[in-house]
Scaffold this motif. Structure first.
Motif, short mmCIF file in Angstrom:
data_model
loop_
_atom_site.label_atom_id
_atom_site.label_comp_id
_atom_site.label_asym_id
_atom_site.label_seq_id
_atom_site.Cartn_x
_atom_site.Cartn_y
_atom_site.Cartn_z
N ALA A 145 0.85 -1.19 0.00
CA ALA A 145 0.00 0.00 0.00
C ALA A 145 0.88 1.24 0.00
O ALA A 145 1.98 1.24 0.57
CB ALA A 145 -0.91 0.00 1.22
N ILE A 146 0.41 2.29 -0.65
CA ILE A 146 1.13 3.57 -0.71
C ILE A 146 0.32 4.62 0.05
O ILE A 146 -0.85 4.85 -0.24
CB ILE A 146 1.34 4.02 -2.17
N THR A 163 0.56 8.39 0.50
CA THR A 163 1.25 9.55 -0.05
C THR A 163 0.55 10.84 0.38
O THR A 163 -0.68 10.93 0.33
CB THR A 163 1.34 9.48 -1.59
N ASN A 206 1.66 14.82 -4.40
CA ASN A 206 1.65 14.28 -5.76
C ASN A 206 2.69 15.04 -6.57
O ASN A 206 2.40 16.07 -7.19
CB ASN A 206 0.26 14.41 -6.36
N VAL A 220 6.58 5.39 -6.75
CA VAL A 220 5.51 4.43 -7.02
C VAL A 220 5.84 3.61 -8.27
O VAL A 220 5.64 2.38 -8.29
CB VAL A 220 4.17 5.16 -7.18
N ILE A 263 1.69 -2.92 -6.03
CA ILE A 263 0.85 -1.88 -5.46
C ILE A 263 -0.61 -2.29 -5.61
O ILE A 263 -1.13 -2.39 -6.73
CB ILE A 263 1.10 -0.52 -6.13
N ARG A 308 -3.09 -1.01 -3.13
CA ARG A 308 -3.94 0.00 -2.50
C ARG A 308 -3.18 1.31 -2.37
O ARG A 308 -1.96 1.31 -2.19
CB ARG A 308 -4.43 -0.46 -1.11
N THR A 309 -3.91 2.42 -2.45
CA THR A 309 -3.35 3.76 -2.27
C THR A 309 -4.28 4.54 -1.36
O THR A 309 -5.51 4.49 -1.51
CB THR A 309 -3.20 4.48 -3.61
N THR A 310 -3.71 5.28 -0.44
CA THR A 310 -4.52 6.01 0.52
C THR A 310 -3.79 7.26 0.99
O THR A 310 -2.58 7.41 0.76
CB THR A 310 -4.84 5.12 1.74
N GLN A 311 -4.52 8.14 1.63
CA GLN A 311 -3.95 9.31 2.29
C GLN A 311 -4.25 9.29 3.79
O GLN A 311 -4.05 10.28 4.47
CB GLN A 311 -4.50 10.59 1.66
#
Length: 363
Positions: free
Chosen positions: A44-45, A47, A50, A58, A69, A71-74
């Motif tokens: 998972a990233i 970040t 951007n 990435v 990769i 999943r991506t989340t903040q």
């Protein structure tokens, strides 16, 4: 005598098939499914910016064979949930202002959180991470030389087993492995024992339904399995020092679910086998892929896709995620919803198959 044994072996087709299938299964599993250097580990990233640097990081992780990769989340909370649930093996956090600090030569830090409950799966990938990211950033303009100087820092956080102690990973797995082996054998012999002792007619003459027969036969072994689980748990905690971070009541309840699932599968084997030897052989045929494809001995994420699909059909795979999640990660029911539902589904399927098969034996 030599000829007699061959004739008897030819009549016992199940035993003859086991003699051929078991070596082929071992060859297939050890040759293709087992991989001690896992690749394409779910990542998972997290970040907070951007930028060109974040996109390069990435892209570098996607291009390497170690990370995938998914999943991506903040949100840091969401990332923690994925790690506890076992949805991802790694989480790479790119903090806000990372590129600006990097261009100023301030040596910013990347945080890499790894699920270290399986040290084998995480160790190799973490070792290759520094070189991968340095090579990815070396081609960007305006950045310091990332290959010769420490332009940035990678802070590795090995969660749940920071010292990479093997027994912390093995002992919870032994709990599920021993329960699988003993519960399968106990109930696999239940119906075949009745046939060989000539008590099957008395059983069939009783005014109870096949479902009641099955529940009555597996109920005593639920208590036996729970006692076994308690003994292994106490030994793991006091003798081997395995931590217990989660809820013991939840662990006990899901352990009972796992015990019933294995008892149902063993009872299904007892309705298929003609004698006790065949029942034990069927149990071993089920136990072999369970111990090899569940993630107990080898990293589950490093197996090929077809082996992972087979592993998902085994109760031990889901119970290992449950017991390691509760004991090592402090996971709750929300984190373990998927393996719990899978375990319950496998239990219901085995029960339906056992009852249906037992009815056929009444004809």
């Amino acid at each position: 005598m030599f000829i007699k044994e061959f004739l008897q072996l030819r009549r016992d087709r199940v035993t003859f098939a086991m003699m051929i299938v078991i070596p082929l299964m071992q060859l297939l599993l050890f040759g293709y499914a087992i991989n001690t250097q896992p690749t394409h580990l779910p990542t998972a990233i997290l970040t907070q910016e951007n930028t060109d640097v974040s996109r390069a990081i990435v892209a570098a992780l996607k291009n390497t064979s170690y990370f995938e990769i998914v999943r991506t989340t903040q949100s840091g909370t969401e990332m923690d949930h994925w790690l506890r649930a076992g949805s991802v093996q790694f989480a790479v956090e790119i903090p806000a202002g990372f590129e600006r600090a990097l261009r100023r030569g301030e040596t910013p830090a990347l945080l890499v959180a790894a699920d270290a409950t399986d040290p084998v799966a995480s160790g190799t990938a973490l070792g290759a991470l520094n070189g991968v990211l340095s090579s990815a950033l070396s081609g960007l303009r305006g950045l310091p030389d990332t290959t010769s100087t420490a332009a940035f820092e990678i802070r590795q956080h090995r969660r749940y087993n920071p010292a990479a102690v093997t027994r912390i990973n093995i002992v919870p797995g032994i709990l599920g492995t021993i329960l699988t082996m003993t519960m399968l054998i106990f109930t696999a012999l239940s119906v075949t024992r009745e046939i060989e002792r000539n008590t099957m007619e008395n059983l069939l003459s009783m005014p109870i339904r096949p479902l009641e027969v099955m529940l009555g036969k597996i109920a005593p072994y639920v208590a036996v399995g729970f006692a076994q689980a308690a003994l292994i748990f106490v030994a793991g905690f006091f003798v081997f020092g395995v931590p217990v971070e989660g809820n013991l009541i939840l662990l006990a309840a899901l352990s009972v679910l796992f015990i019933i699932a294995n008892l149902s599968i063993g009872y299904t084997f007892s309705t298929l086998a003609r004698n006790q030897l065949q029942a034990i052989q069927m149990s071993f045929m089920f136990f072999l892929p369970s111990i090899l494809l569940s993630g107990f001995m080898f990293p589950f994420a490093g197996m090929p896709v077809w082996a992972q699909w087979v592993g998902e059909a085994l109760p031990l795979t889901h119970y290992l995620r449950i017991v390691r999640g509760i004991m090592l990660k402090g996971a709750g029911m929300c984190d373990l919803a998927h393996p719990t539902l899978m375990l319950a589904g496998l239990m219901l399927f085995a029960m339906m198959l056992a009852v249906t098969r037992f009815r056929r034996t009444l004809d």
